[in-house]
Design a protein around this motif. Structure first.
Motif, PDB file in Angstrom:
ATOM      1  N   ARG A  67     -46.275 -25.199  63.332  1.00  0.00           N
ATOM      2  CA  ARG A  67     -45.769 -25.502  61.990  1.00  0.00           C
ATOM      3  C   ARG A  67     -45.418 -24.218  61.239  1.00  0.00           C
ATOM      4  NH1 ARG A  67     -43.159 -28.337  58.066  1.00  0.00           N
ATOM      5  NH2 ARG A  67     -44.344 -28.493  56.142  1.00  0.00           N
ATOM      6  N   LEU A  68     -46.292 -23.216  61.314  1.00  0.00           N
ATOM      7  CA  LEU A  68     -46.047 -21.942  60.621  1.00  0.00           C
ATOM      8  C   LEU A  68     -44.781 -21.262  61.150  1.00  0.00           C
ATOM      9  CD1 LEU A  68     -49.665 -20.463  60.358  1.00  0.00           C
ATOM     10  CD2 LEU A  68     -48.159 -21.072  58.444  1.00  0.00           C
ATOM     11  N   ALA A  69     -44.548 -21.382  62.452  1.00  0.00           N
ATOM     12  CA  ALA A  69     -43.357 -20.756  63.030  1.00  0.00           C
ATOM     13  C   ALA A  69     -42.093 -21.302  62.381  1.00  0.00           C
ATOM     14  CB  ALA A  69     -43.326 -20.986  64.541  1.00  0.00           C
ATOM     15  N   GLY A  70     -42.050 -22.619  62.181  1.00  0.00           N
ATOM     16  CA  GLY A  70     -40.868 -23.206  61.553  1.00  0.00           C
ATOM     17  C   GLY A  70     -40.729 -22.846  60.091  1.00  0.00           C
ATOM     18  N   LEU A  71     -41.855 -22.671  59.411  1.00  0.00           N
ATOM     19  CA  LEU A  71     -41.814 -22.404  57.970  1.00  0.00           C
ATOM     20  C   LEU A  71     -41.177 -21.056  57.636  1.00  0.00           C
ATOM     21  CD1 LEU A  71     -45.297 -23.774  56.831  1.00  0.00           C
ATOM     22  CD2 LEU A  71     -43.032 -24.747  56.352  1.00  0.00           C
ATOM     23  N   GLY A 128     -44.100 -11.653  54.370  1.00  0.00           N
ATOM     24  CA  GLY A 128     -43.727 -10.240  54.336  1.00  0.00           C
ATOM     25  C   GLY A 128     -42.493  -9.961  55.168  1.00  0.00           C
ATOM     26  N   TRP A 129     -42.376 -10.606  56.327  1.00  0.00           N
ATOM     27  CA  TRP A 129     -41.192 -10.428  57.168  1.00  0.00           C
ATOM     28  C   TRP A 129     -39.952 -10.990  56.482  1.00  0.00           C
ATOM     29  CZ3 TRP A 129     -44.329 -12.953  61.643  1.00  0.00           C
ATOM     30  CH2 TRP A 129     -45.291 -12.043  62.095  1.00  0.00           C
ATOM     31  N   LEU A 149     -38.478 -11.754  65.110  1.00  0.00           N
ATOM     32  CA  LEU A 149     -38.556 -13.051  65.780  1.00  0.00           C
ATOM     33  C   LEU A 149     -38.919 -12.905  67.255  1.00  0.00           C
ATOM     34  CD1 LEU A 149     -37.062 -14.027  63.137  1.00  0.00           C
ATOM     35  CD2 LEU A 149     -36.032 -15.783  64.610  1.00  0.00           C
ATOM     36  N   ARG A 150     -38.383 -11.880  67.907  1.00  0.00           N
ATOM     37  CA  ARG A 150     -38.720 -11.706  69.339  1.00  0.00           C
ATOM     38  C   ARG A 150     -40.201 -11.389  69.506  1.00  0.00           C
ATOM     39  NH1 ARG A 150     -40.638 -11.321  73.341  1.00  0.00           N
ATOM     40  NH2 ARG A 150     -39.827 -10.748  75.407  1.00  0.00           N
ATOM     41  N   ALA A 151     -40.750 -10.562  68.641  1.00  0.00           N
ATOM     42  CA  ALA A 151     -42.178 -10.238  68.725  1.00  0.00           C
ATOM     43  C   ALA A 151     -43.033 -11.475  68.454  1.00  0.00           C
ATOM     44  CB  ALA A 151     -42.519  -9.124  67.734  1.00  0.00           C
ATOM     45  N   ALA A 152     -42.632 -12.298  67.475  1.00  0.00           N
ATOM     46  CA  ALA A 152     -43.403 -13.499  67.139  1.00  0.00           C
ATOM     47  C   ALA A 152     -43.392 -14.499  68.287  1.00  0.00           C
ATOM     48  CB  ALA A 152     -42.836 -14.130  65.870  1.00  0.00           C
ATOM     49  N   HIS A 153     -42.249 -14.667  68.918  1.00  0.00           N
ATOM     50  CA  HIS A 153     -42.178 -15.594  70.048  1.00  0.00           C
ATOM     51  C   HIS A 153     -43.017 -15.090  71.223  1.00  0.00           C
ATOM     52  CE1 HIS A 153     -38.759 -17.320  67.847  1.00  0.00           C
ATOM     53  NE2 HIS A 153     -38.942 -18.403  68.599  1.00  0.00           N
ATOM     54  N   GLY A 154     -43.048 -13.788  71.410  1.00  0.00           N
ATOM     55  CA  GLY A 154     -43.863 -13.239  72.486  1.00  0.00           C
ATOM     56  C   GLY A 154     -45.348 -13.467  72.265  1.00  0.00           C
ATOM     57  N   LYS A 155     -45.769 -13.507  71.002  1.00  0.00           N
ATOM     58  CA  LYS A 155     -47.194 -13.724  70.694  1.00  0.00           C
ATOM     59  C   LYS A 155     -47.612 -15.174  70.924  1.00  0.00           C
ATOM     60  CE  LYS A 155     -47.777  -9.986  67.305  1.00  0.00           C
ATOM     61  NZ  LYS A 155     -48.045  -9.670  65.870  1.00  0.00           N
ATOM     62  N   ILE A 156     -46.749 -16.117  70.572  1.00  0.00           N
ATOM     63  CA  ILE A 156     -47.141 -17.520  70.707  1.00  0.00           C
ATOM     64  C   ILE A 156     -46.958 -18.038  72.130  1.00  0.00           C
ATOM     65  CG2 ILE A 156     -44.915 -18.605  70.182  1.00  0.00           C
ATOM     66  CD1 ILE A 156     -46.465 -20.659  68.497  1.00  0.00           C
ATOM     67  N   ASN A 180     -42.967 -25.060  74.486  1.00  0.00           N
ATOM     68  CA  ASN A 180     -42.718 -24.037  75.503  1.00  0.00           C
ATOM     69  C   ASN A 180     -41.226 -23.910  75.792  1.00  0.00           C
ATOM     70  OD1 ASN A 180     -43.729 -22.225  77.741  1.00  0.00           O
ATOM     71  ND2 ASN A 180     -42.643 -23.752  78.950  1.00  0.00           N
ATOM     72  N   GLN A 181     -40.538 -25.026  75.897  1.00  0.00           N
ATOM     73  CA  GLN A 181     -39.113 -24.978  76.208  1.00  0.00           C
ATOM     74  C   GLN A 181     -38.296 -24.441  75.031  1.00  0.00           C
ATOM     75  OE1 GLN A 181     -39.651 -29.125  78.079  1.00  0.00           O
ATOM     76  NE2 GLN A 181     -37.800 -28.383  79.038  1.00  0.00           N
ATOM     77  N   PHE A 182     -38.709 -24.761  73.816  1.00  0.00           N
ATOM     78  CA  PHE A 182     -38.033 -24.190  72.654  1.00  0.00           C
ATOM     79  C   PHE A 182     -38.222 -22.679  72.608  1.00  0.00           C
ATOM     80  CE2 PHE A 182     -37.962 -28.534  70.949  1.00  0.00           C
ATOM     81  CZ  PHE A 182     -36.754 -28.557  70.298  1.00  0.00           C
ATOM     82  N   VAL A 183     -39.459 -22.227  72.805  1.00  0.00           N
ATOM     83  CA  VAL A 183     -39.755 -20.792  72.691  1.00  0.00           C
ATOM     84  C   VAL A 183     -39.016 -19.995  73.763  1.00  0.00           C
ATOM     85  CG1 VAL A 183     -41.577 -19.060  72.920  1.00  0.00           C
ATOM     86  CG2 VAL A 183     -41.945 -21.079  71.499  1.00  0.00           C
ATOM     87  N   MET A 184     -38.977 -20.497  74.989  1.00  0.00           N
ATOM     88  CA  MET A 184     -38.239 -19.796  76.039  1.00  0.00           C
ATOM     89  C   MET A 184     -36.753 -19.708  75.693  1.00  0.00           C
ATOM     90  SD  MET A 184     -39.868 -20.769  79.742  1.00  0.00           S
ATOM     91  CE  MET A 184     -39.584 -22.541  79.595  1.00  0.00           C
TER      92      MET A 184
END
Length: 272
Positions: A67-71, A128-129, A149-156, A180-184
């Motif tokens: 949810r936070l990722a989308g916000l 902040g971002w 965004l690339r760093a955030a996706h790598g963390k999740i 998983n498929q969305f993040v990839m």
């Protein structure tokens, strides 16, 4: 008997050729299919979504992270469309924002079914971002947008794998599959900008030799690591291709030779 024997041999050779073709496809999976990034379409029918199974604290935390990722990524993508001068960055921002809109509905539906409370605004880091992007322009904005965004996706990404493999709840399992498929897809889109600062991304932790694993995993990894290769292709794979080619050649030669040597029988009239 000769005709029956010939049919039997033909079926046997056809089966062998089919096995050889299957082996060649296995050795070159890239030639069999290619997938371009786009709106993910997971195999929804293969997983149930009935809210069954215990919901762990890790499952609740995972839903919160989705949810936070989308916000923050939805408004970030909207900024990319408005502030970037690069058509590619604009397109990436549009795709990611739209796809996060779909993913946000999925996580809200799952949370409603499982009675999980979700946040309504980004956390402090994410805000902040967004503030950082709001203050940037042009190429500076592009770099901040892509790298954040690339760093955030790598963390999740690792968190998704953990939940997908361990959750007891079928709704969370399906949500993890879809996420998983969305993040990839999003990582692929971000990297297609060709400006990701990979050197700034965290490195993978050192392998833990004492970590338990399935029987034979360590031996298989060791064997794969020590397998010699030619031009990046394992020698074993090259050998299998050579053997397959030889088998096809032998089959063709034997079949054509057999046909040329087989005598022809003229049907004799019963009145002759």
């Amino acid at each position: 008997m000769r005709t029956v024997d010939h049919k039997f041999r033909w079926r046997r050779h056809a089966r062998n050729v089919a096995l050889i073709v299957a082996a060649l496809v296995f050795l070159d999976p890239q030639g069999a299919s290619a997938v371009e990034p786009g709106v993910p379409d997971p195999p929804s029918g293969l997983l149930t979504d009935r809210g069954r199974g215990d919901v762990a604290e890790a499952d609740r935390d995972f839903a919160t992270k989705v949810r936070l990722a989308g916000l923050w990524e939805i408004p970030a993508g909207e900024m990319a469309q408005e502030k970037s001068n690069d058509p590619r960055i604009k397109s990436i921002g549009k795709d990611i924002a739209e796809q996060h809109g779909v993913l946000d509905k999925l996580v809200r539906d799952a949370a409603k079914k499982l009675d999980i409370a979700l946040p309504a605004k980004p956390n402090a880091d994410q805000q902040g971002w967004l503030d950082e992007m709001e203050a940037a322009e042009g190429e500076e904005f592009d770099q901040i947008y892509i790298d954040r965004l690339r760093a955030a996706h790598g963390k999740i990404f690792p968190a998704i794998a953990t939940i997908r493999a361990s959750t007891r709840n079928d709704t969370i399992r399906k949500l993890a599959q879809r996420t998983n498929q969305f993040v990839m897809t999003h990582m692929t889109l971000l990297e297609s900008s060709n400006i990701v600062d990979f050197g700034a991304l965290p490195t993978a932790p050192a392998p833990n030799a004492a970590a338990p694993g399935p029987a034979g995993t360590a031996q298989l990894a060791s064997a794969n690591a020590s397998t010699p290769a030619i031009g990046g292709t394992p020698v074993l794979a090259l050998l299998m291709v050579a053997l397959a080619s030889a088998a096809v050649t032998v089959f063709v030669v034997r079949y054509t030779t057999g046909n040329s040597r087989r005598p022809s029988y003229r049907r004799r009239s019963r009145y002759s």
